[in-house]
Scaffold this active site. Structure first.
Site, mmCIF file in Angstrom:
data_model
loop_
_atom_site.group_PDB
_atom_site.id
_atom_site.type_symbol
_atom_site.label_atom_id
_atom_site.label_comp_id
_atom_site.label_asym_id
_atom_site.label_seq_id
_atom_site.Cartn_x
_atom_site.Cartn_y
_atom_site.Cartn_z
ATOM 1 N N LYS A 58 0.832 -1.199 0.000
ATOM 2 C CA LYS A 58 0.000 0.000 0.000
ATOM 3 C C LYS A 58 0.876 1.261 0.000
ATOM 4 O O LYS A 58 0.692 2.158 -0.824
ATOM 5 C CB LYS A 58 -0.935 -0.016 1.204
ATOM 6 C CG LYS A 58 -1.855 1.165 1.304
ATOM 7 C CD LYS A 58 -2.764 1.012 2.511
ATOM 8 C CE LYS A 58 -3.456 2.291 2.858
ATOM 9 N NZ LYS A 58 -4.244 2.174 4.086
ATOM 10 N N ASP A 76 -6.729 0.523 -0.418
ATOM 11 C CA ASP A 76 -7.110 0.730 0.975
ATOM 12 C C ASP A 76 -8.548 0.241 1.149
ATOM 13 O O ASP A 76 -9.175 -0.260 0.208
ATOM 14 C CB ASP A 76 -6.955 2.200 1.372
ATOM 15 C CG ASP A 76 -8.063 3.078 0.844
ATOM 16 O OD1 ASP A 76 -8.676 2.728 -0.192
ATOM 17 O OD2 ASP A 76 -8.341 4.113 1.457
#
Length: 148
Positions: A58, A76
């Site tokens: 991420k 996310d």
């Protein structure tokens, strides 16, 4: 300066952000690695970023897209939820969602798409109380929470 700092000093700096001892240790190790192996520069290579302590997919994707302007998919919670509701994926596993989105998004639009899902997820398509009636994507939504 962070590369030379003790983790305890870093912990004092990051505590107001809700980060603790383990994050301070990661930041300290990451800064030392950036200094010692990359000449103080953040690498623009995804796999090199993943080698940095505390950096996962991420964060690496966020850096690739926002710092270096390269195609990136930041999966996310908002991105995953909205991609599912739009029928772009059936997975909730970030790596699988990333792969599914790479298959359908033009690379040059991928980073912007992910940022827009965050904004849309916060303002309209929240997990607990989505505002389906006010959603601009209702016509495309495969899984509206609130039915007509």
């Amino acid at each position: 300066a962070l590369a030379a700092a003790d983790p305890e000093e870093i912990e004092e700096l990051v505590r107001p952000c809700g980060l603790g001892k383990s994050k301070a240790r990661d930041i300290s190790a990451c800064m030392r690695m950036l200094r010692d192996e990359y000449g103080g520069k953040v690498p623009d290579d995804f796999h090199a970023l993943l080698k940095l302590p505390g950096v996962g997919r991420k964060s690496a994707n966020l850096i690739m897209g926002d710092v270096f302007g390269k195609p990136a998919i930041v999966t996310d919670t908002h991105c995953i939820r909205i991609a599912n509701r739009l029928g772009l994926t059936e997975s909730t596993v970030p790596l699988k969602v990333e792969k599914d989105l790479r298959a359908v998004l033009p690379p040059e639009e991928s980073n912007d798409f992910c940022h827009r899902t965050v904004l849309h997820g916060r303002a309209v398509c929240s997990a607990r109380s989505p505002k389906c009636a006010a959603c601009c994507m209702r016509a495309f939504c495969k899984n509206p929470v609130q039915k007509d």
